[in-house]
Design a protein around this motif. Structure first.
Motif, PDB file in Angstrom:
ATOM      1  N   VAL A 143       0.624  -1.012  -0.036  1.00  0.00           N
ATOM      2  CA  VAL A 143       0.110   0.127  -0.327  1.00  0.00           C
ATOM      3  C   VAL A 143       1.032   1.512   0.131  1.00  0.00           C
ATOM      4  CG1 VAL A 143      -1.362   1.336   1.154  1.00  0.00           C
ATOM      5  CG2 VAL A 143      -2.292  -0.942   1.284  1.00  0.00           C
ATOM      6  N   LEU A 144       2.362   0.970   0.845  1.00  0.00           N
ATOM      7  CA  LEU A 144       2.377   2.289   1.220  1.00  0.00           C
ATOM      8  C   LEU A 144       3.402   2.456  -0.419  1.00  0.00           C
ATOM      9  CD1 LEU A 144       4.517   1.722   4.159  1.00  0.00           C
ATOM     10  CD2 LEU A 144       3.068   3.917   4.011  1.00  0.00           C
ATOM     11  N   ILE A 145       4.420   2.124  -1.002  1.00  0.00           N
ATOM     12  CA  ILE A 145       4.786   1.518  -2.764  1.00  0.00           C
ATOM     13  C   ILE A 145       3.807   1.958  -3.363  1.00  0.00           C
ATOM     14  CG2 ILE A 145       5.309   0.137  -4.420  1.00  0.00           C
ATOM     15  CD1 ILE A 145       6.938  -1.739  -2.290  1.00  0.00           C
ATOM     16  N   LYS A 146       2.397   2.238  -3.094  1.00  0.00           N
ATOM     17  CA  LYS A 146       1.867   2.251  -4.154  1.00  0.00           C
ATOM     18  C   LYS A 146       1.062   4.008  -4.074  1.00  0.00           C
ATOM     19  CE  LYS A 146      -2.677   1.247  -6.950  1.00  0.00           C
ATOM     20  NZ  LYS A 146      -3.461  -0.327  -7.305  1.00  0.00           N
ATOM     21  N   GLN A 147       1.113   3.545  -2.909  1.00  0.00           N
ATOM     22  CA  GLN A 147       0.878   5.774  -2.182  1.00  0.00           C
ATOM     23  C   GLN A 147       1.940   6.294  -2.940  1.00  0.00           C
ATOM     24  OE1 GLN A 147      -0.531   5.552   2.281  1.00  0.00           O
ATOM     25  NE2 GLN A 147      -2.758   5.637   1.126  1.00  0.00           N
ATOM     26  N   THR A 148       3.229   5.819  -2.645  1.00  0.00           N
ATOM     27  CA  THR A 148       4.160   7.366  -3.035  1.00  0.00           C
ATOM     28  C   THR A 148       4.426   6.788  -4.150  1.00  0.00           C
ATOM     29  OG1 THR A 148       5.837   5.966  -0.404  1.00  0.00           O
ATOM     30  CG2 THR A 148       6.878   6.814  -2.202  1.00  0.00           C
ATOM     31  N   ALA A 149       4.525   6.218  -4.970  1.00  0.00           N
ATOM     32  CA  ALA A 149       4.467   5.867  -6.474  1.00  0.00           C
ATOM     33  C   ALA A 149       3.793   6.936  -6.632  1.00  0.00           C
ATOM     34  CB  ALA A 149       4.620   4.227  -7.071  1.00  0.00           C
ATOM     35  N   LEU A 150       2.031   7.060  -7.008  1.00  0.00           N
ATOM     36  CA  LEU A 150       1.436   7.653  -7.239  1.00  0.00           C
ATOM     37  C   LEU A 150       2.220   9.295  -6.956  1.00  0.00           C
ATOM     38  CD1 LEU A 150      -1.012   8.287  -8.981  1.00  0.00           C
ATOM     39  CD2 LEU A 150      -2.244   8.480  -6.430  1.00  0.00           C
ATOM     40  N   HIS A 151       2.529   9.212  -5.382  1.00  0.00           N
ATOM     41  CA  HIS A 151       3.180  10.606  -5.255  1.00  0.00           C
ATOM     42  C   HIS A 151       3.821  11.127  -5.927  1.00  0.00           C
ATOM     43  CE1 HIS A 151       3.093  14.475  -1.956  1.00  0.00           C
ATOM     44  NE2 HIS A 151       4.618  14.106  -2.559  1.00  0.00           N
ATOM     45  N   LYS A 152       5.037  10.266  -6.281  1.00  0.00           N
ATOM     46  CA  LYS A 152       6.095  10.262  -7.253  1.00  0.00           C
ATOM     47  C   LYS A 152       5.732  10.740  -8.450  1.00  0.00           C
ATOM     48  CE  LYS A 152      11.055   8.607  -8.162  1.00  0.00           C
ATOM     49  NZ  LYS A 152      12.023   8.051  -8.361  1.00  0.00           N
ATOM     50  N   ALA A 153       4.923   9.963  -9.043  1.00  0.00           N
ATOM     51  CA  ALA A 153       4.314  10.222 -10.932  1.00  0.00           C
ATOM     52  C   ALA A 153       4.194  11.962 -10.123  1.00  0.00           C
ATOM     53  CB  ALA A 153       3.267   9.354 -10.916  1.00  0.00           C
TER      54      ALA A 153
END
Length: 288
Positions: A143-153
């Motif tokens: 879940v953290l990966i998905k949120q962080t990846a979206l934030h980075k995008a």
């Protein structure tokens, strides 16, 4: 062995994900919380700073749900066992755009998630170190990966922080949806207050104190005029109210207004109101 639902709340609290999890829970379990009928007409878009934004498919249901706000908020907060939602705002929208934007209880971002490097992944894995259950730790990690990846995008696409909060918004936007609604409400209140104190002001003069659009100015002025006309026959009405109403409608300044002008304008308003009442009475009698 412990059940997942028993250990999840404390685990999420330990790693600081409780609010994010509860926010997502409202969207995932909306149908269960609100019921089938409401869910068929309204769907949650986001929860930011305690404000739930609902997409509603028609104005009738917007009005209906406005009346049900206290009940809905109580249902949500009871379901979460936390006072997460303090207000509900409504916007027109196609519910499929939001309902179809879910998979396995997790929102599919409109942007393609960015790739995280090994250092970022390691930091996220370390953030879940307090979770003893390996299976649960992996789920929280993903879940953290998905949120962080979206934030980075979003950052890579030039998204910037809302001017009033830390939520990322597209480059063309200045405020997030919730802050935009709050700004419009504050502007409306500021214009109304200014016109109440100085009802003769023009749009250009109001803009010197409250930056606004012509539409916002005229809408606020119209609301104030209607409010004063509605109070025209109420107890407590006095000459000051009459002068305020006349200045709002004519733009005449205090130094140029006189009793004759006030009596003329107020008299015309009363005649128009009387004619309107007669027309309504005639129509009602005809229908009977």
């Amino acid at each position: 062995m412990f059940r997942l639902k028993d250990i999840l709340p404390n685990t999420l609290k330990t790693i600081g994900l409780t609010k994010q999890y509860n926010t997502q829970s409202v969207i995932v379990h909306w149908q269960e919380i609100a019921g089938d009928e409401i869910a068929s007409h309204a769907w949650p878009v986001s929860i930011q700073r305690g404000v739930l934004l609902l997409a509603v498919n028609n104005p009738v249901w917007s009005h209906h749900l406005m009346m049900l706000k206290p009940i809905l908020m109580d249902k949500i907060n009871t379901y979460l066992n936390e006072k997460l939602v303090f207000d509900i705002r409504f916007q027109a929208g196609n519910l499929q755009n939001y309902q179809n934007n879910q998979e396995d209880g997790v929102n599919i971002p409109l942007l393609q998630p960015a790739k995280l490097n090994s250092e970022e992944l390691a930091d996220l894995w370390q953030a879940t170190a307090a979770i003893q259950d390996d299976s649960l730790r992996k789920k929280c990690y993903y879940v953290l990966i998905k949120q962080t990846a979206l934030h980075k995008a979003k950052q890579q696409e030039g998204w910037k922080s809302c001017k009033r909060c830390n939520v990322l918004v597209p480059p063309a936007q200045v405020y997030c949806t919730v802050c935009s609604i709050e700004c419009k409400q504050e502007t409306k209140q500021a214009i109304t207050k200014l016109l109440t104190e100085a009802p003769w002001l023009t749009y250009k003069e109001v803009c010197q104190f409250v930056p606004c659009s012509p539409r916002q100015f005229h809408a606020a002025k119209k609301r104030l005029v209607h409010k004063l006309i509605h109070a025209l026959f109420q107890p407590g009405w006095d000459k000051l109210n009459e002068a305020t109403l006349v200045m709002l409608m004519t733009g005449v300044k205090p130094g140029r207004i006189n009793d004759t002008m006030v009596d003329t304008v107020i008299g015309k308003i009363k005649v128009r109101l009387a004619e309107k009442v007669r027309r309504k009475s005639h129509v009602s009698a005809y229908r009977r």
